[in-house]
Design an enzyme around this catalytic site. Structure first.
Site, PDB file in Angstrom:
ATOM      1  N   GLY A 256      34.959  30.891  54.808  1.00 47.27           N
ATOM      2  CA  GLY A 256      36.332  31.239  55.197  1.00 47.27           C
ATOM      3  C   GLY A 256      37.484  30.218  55.283  1.00 47.27           C
ATOM      4  O   GLY A 256      38.252  30.432  55.496  1.00 47.27           O
ATOM      5  N   CYS A 373      51.107  45.204  31.360  1.00 43.47           N
ATOM      6  CA  CYS A 373      52.068  46.207  31.308  1.00 43.47           C
ATOM      7  C   CYS A 373      51.803  46.888  32.934  1.00 43.47           C
ATOM      8  O   CYS A 373      51.416  48.128  33.193  1.00 43.47           O
ATOM      9  CB  CYS A 373      51.668  47.256  30.370  1.00 43.47           C
ATOM     10  SG  CYS A 373      51.456  46.831  28.997  1.00 43.47           S
ATOM     11  N   GLU A 374      52.540  46.191  33.843  1.00 47.45           N
ATOM     12  CA  GLU A 374      52.285  46.474  35.158  1.00 47.45           C
ATOM     13  C   GLU A 374      53.702  45.635  35.909  1.00 47.45           C
ATOM     14  O   GLU A 374      53.432  44.277  35.949  1.00 47.45           O
ATOM     15  CB  GLU A 374      51.145  45.966  35.684  1.00 47.45           C
ATOM     16  CG  GLU A 374      50.773  46.565  37.118  1.00 47.45           C
ATOM     17  CD  GLU A 374      49.857  47.764  36.965  1.00 47.45           C
ATOM     18  OE1 GLU A 374      49.913  48.476  37.856  1.00 47.45           O
ATOM     19  OE2 GLU A 374      49.347  48.204  35.816  1.00 47.45           O
TER      20      GLU A 374
HETATM   21  C1  LIG Z   1      33.154  35.378  50.996  1.00 44.49           C
HETATM   22  C2  LIG Z   1      32.260  35.000  51.729  1.00 44.49           C
HETATM   23  C3  LIG Z   1      31.963  33.409  52.095  1.00 44.49           C
HETATM   24  C4  LIG Z   1      32.864  32.511  51.405  1.00 44.49           C
HETATM   25  O1  LIG Z   1      34.305  32.804  51.817  1.00 44.49           O
HETATM   26  P1  LIG Z   1      35.162  31.553  51.253  1.00 44.49           P
HETATM   27  O2  LIG Z   1      36.518  32.220  52.242  1.00 44.49           O
HETATM   28  O3  LIG Z   1      35.361  31.618  49.946  1.00 44.49           O
HETATM   29  O4  LIG Z   1      34.766  30.367  52.111  1.00 44.49           O
HETATM   30  C5  LIG Z   1      31.046  33.183  52.816  1.00 44.49           C
HETATM   31  N1  LIG Z   1      30.117  33.968  53.461  1.00 44.49           N
HETATM   32  C6  LIG Z   1      30.258  35.230  53.262  1.00 44.49           C
HETATM   33  C7  LIG Z   1      29.125  36.370  53.688  1.00 44.49           C
HETATM   34  C8  LIG Z   1      31.151  35.845  52.381  1.00 44.49           C
HETATM   35  O5  LIG Z   1      31.372  37.132  51.995  1.00 44.49           O
END
Ligand SMILES: *Cc1c(COP(=O)(O)O)cnc(C)c1O
Length: 453
Positions: A256, A373-374
Site C-alpha cells: 500500500g 462511448c462513456e
Molecule cells: C493490493 C494488495 C497489496 C499491494 O498493494 P499496493 O498498493 O499495490 O502496494 C498487498 N497485499 C495485499 C493483501 C493486497 O490486497
C-alpha cells in the site's frame, strides 16, 4: 524551456532530447512507430531497481528478522515479471488461480509465495497446496475449515497467516481502503473475530499458524497508519503468547506504499518507511516482552507503478464552453478506460506530457479523454496542455504500471495494449497487443444441449 517531465513521476531512465522523451534509451516516437499505440512502455532497469530497493530496505532495517518482501502480483504480473521478481530476490503474493497459474508457468519458487483472497475456491486452495505455496493467508472462518480439510486430505501441514482488520483508517480512497471495520477483508480485532479465528485455526493439525497479516489499503502516505496497524497486530501476538505460552514467528504488514502521480505527491523512500516501521515494531515487541518476529511486506504499486508509462496518440480535439463561460479543451487519445480504469473507478489523478516534440505554445486548460462511448471515460480530468497539440501528436501518462494493464478490459471491444519492455536502447514485447481475432476466438457456435434436472 524547462524539462517537461518530472523525474519524480517518470521511470528513472527517462531522458529528453529536443522535446522527444526516451525511456530505457528508446525514444517514445520510435516505440510508437515500431509497436503502435496505445502501448505500455516498461522500464526494466527501473522495475528491478525498485524491487531491490524494497528488499534491501527490509533486510537492512530488520536484519535477522527480515521476512520476505513479496511483490503483489495483482499490480501487474506476467511470466517475465515473475522472473524479474525472482532474480531480485523477492517473493510473490498471488490472490487468484489465474495469478497462481502465471507464477507456475514462470516456475516461481513456491516457498517464496503467498496465496491471498477473501473468497478462494477449493480448486485455488488445492492448486496452491499442490504447488507447495509457502503461506496461505486465511480470510474467513469457513476458509479455516476449507484449507484445513484440503491440506489434511493431501497429508500436508500448511503454513498459514490470519488476515486481520486492525481498524485503521488509512486516509486513502474508500474503494482502496481495506482495514477499517466495514470491509469484506479479514477478521476484525475489535469485534473478537480475530481471536475466534486463532482458536479455530489452532484446532487443526493440518494448519500451522505462523502469525498475522494486515493490509490497510493502497496509495498510503500517512506513515503512522502502518505503525498503528503493526502495533495492533503485535498486541495480538502478545495475547497469543499469554494464552498459548508460545510465540508466533511471523508478521506480514502488507503493501500500500504510495507513489507520485502528480507534482504534489511526495512519497517516502523504502528505507525511511521501513526504518520507522522497524523502530515501532521493536518498541512494541519490547513493551510486550516478545521477540521480534520475522517481518514481511507486500509492495505492488511502489515497485511497478513508476516503472511503466502509457503512450497514446492524439486523435481529435474539441473546445467546449462551460456554464460559467470558461472554456475547456477536450483532447482525445486512442485508449482510455479500457487501459486505465483507475480514473473512472476512483477518481485517480495522473499527469500527462507531450512526448514527441517541443512546444512553446500557450498552456491551456484541457481534459484528456479516451475513445469509449462513456462520459466518464476520462484519462486526466484537468491538466494544462500546449494549445498547438494536433492529431498525430504523442502523449504519455507516467506511473501507470500498477493497476493499468492489470485492470485493462475490453469495453467497447477495444483490444488491450501491449507491454513493451525497454532496456539499454533495446525494446521487446513482453505482452502482445490483442487482436480482433483474440476477441472473436471466445465466441462459440454450439447447438443447444439438453440439461438434465
Ligand atoms: C493490493 C494488495 C497489496 C499491494 O498493494 P499496493 O498498493 O499495490 O502496494 C498487498 N497485499 C495485499 C493483501 C493486497 O490486497
Amino acid at each position: 524551456m524547462t524539462t517537461k517531465f518530472n523525474p519524480k513521476i517518470w521511470p528513472s531512465t527517462t531522458t529528453e532530447n529536443s522535446g522527444v522523451i526516451s525511456v530505457g534509451g528508446c525514444s517514445l516516437t520510435s516505440i510508437a512507430r515500431e509497436f503502435g499505440t496505445p502501448a505500455f512502455v516498461l522500464d526494466e532497469a527501473d522495475f528491478k531497481l525498485r524491487a531491490q530497493q524494497w528488499k534491501s530496505a527490509l533486510d537492512k532495517n530488520f536484519g535477522a528478522n527480515a521476512g520476505t518482501a513479496y511483490y503483489a502480483a495483482k499490480a501487474f504480473i506476467s511470466k517475465e515479471i515473475a522472473h524479474w521478481v525472482e532474480q531480485s530476490g523477492l517473493g510473490l503474493d498471488v490472490c487468484t488461480g489465474g495469478e497462481l497459474a502465471v507464477a507456475k508457468a514462470a516456475k516461481f519458487p513456491a516457498d517464496r509465495m503467498e496465496l491471498h483472497g477473501n473468497n478462494k475456491s477449493e480448486t485455488e486452495i488445492a492448486d496452491a497446496i499442490d504447488y507447495r505455496v509457502g503461506t496461505i493467508v486465511i480470510d474467513s472462518l469457513q476458509e479455516i475449515e476449507r484449507v484445513a480439510k484440503i491440506a489434511h486430505n493431501k497429508g500436508v501441514v500448511q503454513k498459514v497467516l490470519l488476515r486481520l482488520t486492525p481498524g485503521v483508517d488509512a486516509h486513502t480512497h474508500e474503494a482502496i481502503s481495506t482495514a477499517h471495520e466495514d470491509v469484506k477483508f479479514g477478521f476484525s480485532i475489535a469485534s473478537g473475530a480475530a481471536w475466534d479465528a486463532v482458536l479455530s485455526t489452532s484446532k487443526h493439525e493440518s494448519l500451522s499458524l505462523q502469525g498475522f497479516h494486515a493490509h490497510i489499503g493502497s496509495q498510503i502516505f500517512v506513515a503512522n497508519a502502518f505503525e498503528t496497524s503493526a502495533g495492533r497486530l503485535i498486541e495480538m501476538l502478545a495475547k497469543y503468547k499469554t494464552q498459548f505460552g508460545s510465540e508466533l514467528p511471523e508478521l506480514d504488514l502488507g503493501g500500500g506504499y504510495g507513489i507520485a502521480y502528480v507534482d504534489t505527491d511526495n512519497p517516502n523512500d523504502p528505507n525511511s518507511i521501513l526504518e520507522n516501521l522497524s523502530a515501532t515494531v521493536t518498541a512494541e515487541c519490547h513493551k510486550h516482552n516478545l521477540a521480534v518476529p520475522k517481518i514481511s511486506i507486500e509492495p505492488g504499486r511502489a515497485i511497478v507503478g513508476p516503472a511503466m508509462i502509457t503512450l497514446y496518440e492524439v486523435g481529435t480535439t474539441k473546445e467546449v464552453v462551460l456554464e460559467d463561460g470558461s472554456k475547456r479543451w477536450y483532447v482525445s487519445v486512442d485508449g482510455g478506460m479500457s487501459d486505465n480504469l483507475r480514473t473512472a473507478l476512483y477518481d485517480a489523478v495522473y499527469s500527462i506530457n507531450l512526448v514527441n516534440r517541443t512546444s512553446s505554445a500557450q498552456l491551456i486548460r484541457a481534459r484528456v479523454v479516451g475513445k469509449h462511448c462513456e462520459t466518464g471515460d476520462i484519462v486526466i480530468h484537468d491538466v494544462r496542455l500546449p494549445s498547438d497539440i494536433v492529431p498525430g501528436d504523442l502523449l504519455a501518462t507516467p506511473a501507470t504500471g500498477a493497476y493499468g494493464r492489470s485492470m485493462a478490459n475490453n469495453y467497447n471491444h477495444m483490444v488491450r495494449p501491449p507491454v513493451i519492455s525497454v532496456l539499454n536502447q533495446t525494446a521487446r514485447t513482453i505482452i502482445r497487443r490483442e487482436s480482433y481475432a483474440d476477441l472473436l476466438a471466445l465466441e462459440v457456435d454450439e447447438p443447444p444441449r439438453k440439461i438434465s434436472e
